[in-house]
Design a protein around this motif. Sequence first.
Motif, PDB file in Angstrom:
ATOM      1  N   ALA A  44      26.762 -20.823 -24.444  1.00  0.00           N
ATOM      2  CA  ALA A  44      26.844 -21.815 -23.598  1.00  0.00           C
ATOM      3  C   ALA A  44      25.433 -22.537 -23.167  1.00  0.00           C
ATOM      4  O   ALA A  44      24.376 -22.107 -23.224  1.00  0.00           O
ATOM      5  CB  ALA A  44      27.409 -21.013 -22.382  1.00  0.00           C
ATOM      6  N   GLU A  45      25.567 -23.878 -22.990  1.00  0.00           N
ATOM      7  CA  GLU A  45      24.345 -24.256 -22.633  1.00  0.00           C
ATOM      8  C   GLU A  45      24.168 -24.967 -21.160  1.00  0.00           C
ATOM      9  O   GLU A  45      25.599 -25.450 -20.902  1.00  0.00           O
ATOM     10  CB  GLU A  45      24.394 -25.856 -23.460  1.00  0.00           C
ATOM     11  CG  GLU A  45      22.745 -26.514 -23.614  1.00  0.00           C
ATOM     12  CD  GLU A  45      22.974 -27.678 -24.349  1.00  0.00           C
ATOM     13  OE1 GLU A  45      22.332 -28.773 -23.881  1.00  0.00           O
ATOM     14  OE2 GLU A  45      23.556 -27.807 -25.323  1.00  0.00           O
ATOM     15  N   THR A  46      23.661 -24.336 -20.380  1.00  0.00           N
ATOM     16  CA  THR A  46      23.548 -24.842 -18.667  1.00  0.00           C
ATOM     17  C   THR A  46      22.278 -25.613 -18.667  1.00  0.00           C
ATOM     18  O   THR A  46      21.422 -25.697 -19.377  1.00  0.00           O
ATOM     19  CB  THR A  46      23.419 -23.614 -18.010  1.00  0.00           C
ATOM     20  OG1 THR A  46      22.119 -23.132 -17.960  1.00  0.00           O
ATOM     21  CG2 THR A  46      24.462 -22.458 -18.527  1.00  0.00           C
ATOM     22  N   LYS A  47      22.302 -26.188 -17.268  1.00  0.00           N
ATOM     23  CA  LYS A  47      21.120 -27.059 -17.019  1.00  0.00           C
ATOM     24  C   LYS A  47      19.836 -25.976 -16.947  1.00  0.00           C
ATOM     25  O   LYS A  47      18.694 -26.514 -17.055  1.00  0.00           O
ATOM     26  CB  LYS A  47      21.354 -27.540 -15.618  1.00  0.00           C
ATOM     27  CG  LYS A  47      21.948 -29.021 -15.687  1.00  0.00           C
ATOM     28  CD  LYS A  47      22.333 -29.461 -14.246  1.00  0.00           C
ATOM     29  CE  LYS A  47      21.434 -30.252 -13.504  1.00  0.00           C
ATOM     30  NZ  LYS A  47      21.674 -30.935 -12.583  1.00  0.00           N
ATOM     31  N   ASN A  48      20.012 -24.805 -16.757  1.00  0.00           N
ATOM     32  CA  ASN A  48      18.752 -24.061 -16.938  1.00  0.00           C
ATOM     33  C   ASN A  48      18.465 -23.181 -18.151  1.00  0.00           C
ATOM     34  O   ASN A  48      17.836 -22.221 -18.000  1.00  0.00           O
ATOM     35  CB  ASN A  48      19.177 -22.801 -15.857  1.00  0.00           C
ATOM     36  CG  ASN A  48      19.084 -23.299 -14.460  1.00  0.00           C
ATOM     37  OD1 ASN A  48      18.537 -24.636 -14.062  1.00  0.00           O
ATOM     38  ND2 ASN A  48      19.225 -22.449 -13.243  1.00  0.00           N
ATOM     39  N   GLY A  49      19.389 -23.405 -19.166  1.00  0.00           N
ATOM     40  CA  GLY A  49      18.944 -22.654 -20.396  1.00  0.00           C
ATOM     41  C   GLY A  49      20.075 -22.126 -21.104  1.00  0.00           C
ATOM     42  O   GLY A  49      21.377 -22.516 -20.752  1.00  0.00           O
ATOM     43  N   LYS A  50      20.069 -21.415 -22.052  1.00  0.00           N
ATOM     44  CA  LYS A  50      21.134 -21.149 -22.905  1.00  0.00           C
ATOM     45  C   LYS A  50      21.791 -19.644 -22.543  1.00  0.00           C
ATOM     46  O   LYS A  50      21.134 -18.601 -22.089  1.00  0.00           O
ATOM     47  CB  LYS A  50      20.950 -21.028 -24.497  1.00  0.00           C
ATOM     48  CG  LYS A  50      20.797 -22.299 -24.839  1.00  0.00           C
ATOM     49  CD  LYS A  50      20.552 -22.537 -26.459  1.00  0.00           C
ATOM     50  CE  LYS A  50      20.580 -23.872 -26.681  1.00  0.00           C
ATOM     51  NZ  LYS A  50      19.951 -24.402 -28.081  1.00  0.00           N
ATOM     52  N   ILE A  51      23.165 -19.364 -22.641  1.00  0.00           N
ATOM     53  CA  ILE A  51      23.706 -18.131 -22.551  1.00  0.00           C
ATOM     54  C   ILE A  51      24.436 -17.780 -23.748  1.00  0.00           C
ATOM     55  O   ILE A  51      25.245 -18.492 -24.100  1.00  0.00           O
ATOM     56  CB  ILE A  51      24.614 -17.788 -21.257  1.00  0.00           C
ATOM     57  CG1 ILE A  51      23.910 -18.175 -19.849  1.00  0.00           C
ATOM     58  CG2 ILE A  51      25.054 -16.625 -21.082  1.00  0.00           C
ATOM     59  CD1 ILE A  51      24.631 -18.505 -18.834  1.00  0.00           C
ATOM     60  N   GLU A  52      24.174 -16.568 -24.367  1.00  0.00           N
ATOM     61  CA  GLU A  52      24.703 -16.128 -25.261  1.00  0.00           C
ATOM     62  C   GLU A  52      26.010 -15.090 -25.157  1.00  0.00           C
ATOM     63  O   GLU A  52      25.873 -14.141 -24.285  1.00  0.00           O
ATOM     64  CB  GLU A  52      24.102 -15.307 -26.336  1.00  0.00           C
ATOM     65  CG  GLU A  52      22.695 -16.260 -26.900  1.00  0.00           C
ATOM     66  CD  GLU A  52      23.115 -16.989 -27.803  1.00  0.00           C
ATOM     67  OE1 GLU A  52      24.182 -16.895 -28.711  1.00  0.00           O
ATOM     68  OE2 GLU A  52      22.374 -18.059 -28.204  1.00  0.00           O
ATOM     69  N   ALA A  53      27.307 -15.008 -25.561  1.00  0.00           N
ATOM     70  CA  ALA A  53      28.226 -14.121 -24.818  1.00  0.00           C
ATOM     71  C   ALA A  53      29.311 -13.839 -26.031  1.00  0.00           C
ATOM     72  O   ALA A  53      29.363 -14.604 -27.179  1.00  0.00           O
ATOM     73  CB  ALA A  53      28.866 -14.915 -23.892  1.00  0.00           C
ATOM     74  N   THR A  88      28.934 -17.558 -36.891  1.00  0.00           N
ATOM     75  CA  THR A  88      29.432 -16.136 -37.310  1.00  0.00           C
ATOM     76  C   THR A  88      30.800 -16.153 -36.920  1.00  0.00           C
ATOM     77  O   THR A  88      31.625 -15.244 -37.464  1.00  0.00           O
ATOM     78  CB  THR A  88      28.776 -15.246 -36.745  1.00  0.00           C
ATOM     79  OG1 THR A  88      28.595 -15.241 -35.430  1.00  0.00           O
ATOM     80  CG2 THR A  88      27.498 -14.985 -37.110  1.00  0.00           C
ATOM     81  N   LEU A  89      31.518 -17.070 -35.962  1.00  0.00           N
ATOM     82  CA  LEU A  89      32.741 -17.243 -35.464  1.00  0.00           C
ATOM     83  C   LEU A  89      32.784 -15.933 -34.576  1.00  0.00           C
ATOM     84  O   LEU A  89      33.984 -15.596 -34.148  1.00  0.00           O
ATOM     85  CB  LEU A  89      33.839 -17.222 -36.391  1.00  0.00           C
ATOM     86  CG  LEU A  89      33.778 -18.560 -37.382  1.00  0.00           C
ATOM     87  CD1 LEU A  89      35.070 -18.473 -38.445  1.00  0.00           C
ATOM     88  CD2 LEU A  89      33.582 -19.789 -36.560  1.00  0.00           C
ATOM     89  N   THR A  90      31.868 -15.131 -34.374  1.00  0.00           N
ATOM     90  CA  THR A  90      32.079 -14.024 -33.364  1.00  0.00           C
ATOM     91  C   THR A  90      31.641 -14.162 -32.024  1.00  0.00           C
ATOM     92  O   THR A  90      31.854 -13.236 -31.202  1.00  0.00           O
ATOM     93  CB  THR A  90      31.464 -12.733 -34.031  1.00  0.00           C
ATOM     94  OG1 THR A  90      29.987 -13.113 -34.268  1.00  0.00           O
ATOM     95  CG2 THR A  90      32.064 -12.501 -35.268  1.00  0.00           C
ATOM     96  N   ASP A  91      30.957 -15.084 -31.687  1.00  0.00           N
ATOM     97  CA  ASP A  91      30.128 -15.058 -30.302  1.00  0.00           C
ATOM     98  C   ASP A  91      29.847 -16.471 -30.238  1.00  0.00           C
ATOM     99  O   ASP A  91      30.124 -17.381 -30.617  1.00  0.00           O
ATOM    100  CB  ASP A  91      29.033 -14.027 -30.094  1.00  0.00           C
ATOM    101  CG  ASP A  91      27.927 -14.547 -31.272  1.00  0.00           C
ATOM    102  OD1 ASP A  91      28.103 -15.177 -31.844  1.00  0.00           O
ATOM    103  OD2 ASP A  91      27.075 -13.672 -31.193  1.00  0.00           O
TER     104      ASP A  91
END
Length: 292
Positions: free
Chosen positions: A96-105, A90-93
Amino acid sequence: MKACNTDILILGAGPAGISAAVYAKRGGMDVTVVTNGTSALLKAEKIENYYGFAEPVTGKAILDSGMKNAERLGVHVERTELLSVRMNDTLTDFTAETKNGKIEAKVVILAAGASRITPKIAGLTGLEGHGVSYCAVCDAFFYRNKRTAVIGAGDYALHEASVLLPHADTVTLLTDGEAAPEGAPDGLEVITKKLAAVEGGEKVSGVRFEDGTVLKLDGVFVALGTAGSTSIARTMGILLEGSSIRVDEHMATNIPGVFAAGDCTGGLLQIAKAVHEGAEAGLSAVKYLRRS
Ligand SMILES: Cc1cc2nc3c(=O)[nH]c(=O)nc-3n(C[C@H](O)[C@H](O)[C@H](O)COP(=O)(O)OP(=O)(O)OC[C@H]3O[C@@H](n4cnc5c(N)ncnc54)[C@H](O)[C@@H]3O)c2cc1C
């Protein structure tokens, strides 16, 4: 950690990241900071050029009280290693991929400090852009059906190798004397011998090990240590100046919704500058979110 959503994701809990977090949180945003617990400040035994301390103070003491204040204000801190950040379709958000899972920002602030791990391998820097790359997501496509290697021995190196595997003919992890990491994906060969040189004329032709043997290659990807601000910036198409992230006076990068602060933007590598830029980035992120 399961998948997590946040307004503002900040990579780094040094003076820049925590300063950004405090300003953004007090601006009414939901803020998540990711840190793997390292910081240039941990190496500073005695600091006496920063405002507010009557006696010299250790870098660790400054970091610890900065973190306590941020958490007291309600900043969420994820103690894990960040592996990658990408912009969603969507190019709006961002995800992030981390060792513990994903974070949407909705917004990302890069404050992961200066890239400190420069591989000292003969021939490597001369072949940058000629078969030596620092970004698998950017360049994997150019190595379709070619022989590639990733230099590194951590999760970040494994992540870069897994990006290359679907494209390249072969992917070899070169640990340069480090132990082979656990969890290597299928199809990844691992060589633990010490490296002597990256070889090639106009382009990379292979690597030579200290025992004199040679591995023929078309591309060498460098992924030592952890993903720093610069390598993450490269994967996101953020403009750099040398190894520093290019920002405007509001700490905005060329990608809307991505800001950067601290040592990763170059210039004066000091706490005072990191704190100032973090504050600016935090405020800019709040303004950006209020407008969108
Ligand atoms: C030996 C030494 C002495 C110093 N002495 C002084 C001094 O006396 N005065 C002074 O003003 N400055 C000093 N400095 C400089 C100061 O430490 C830096 O300018 C400052 O720490 C920069 O802050 P920063 O937030 O940009 O980066 P950093 O403090 O380096 O913080 C980087 C953050 O990013 C996180 N991070 C990075 N990659 C990842 C990843 N992939 N996943 C998760 N987290 C990640 C780290 O965990 C960390 O939280 C010194 C530095 C050194 C090395």
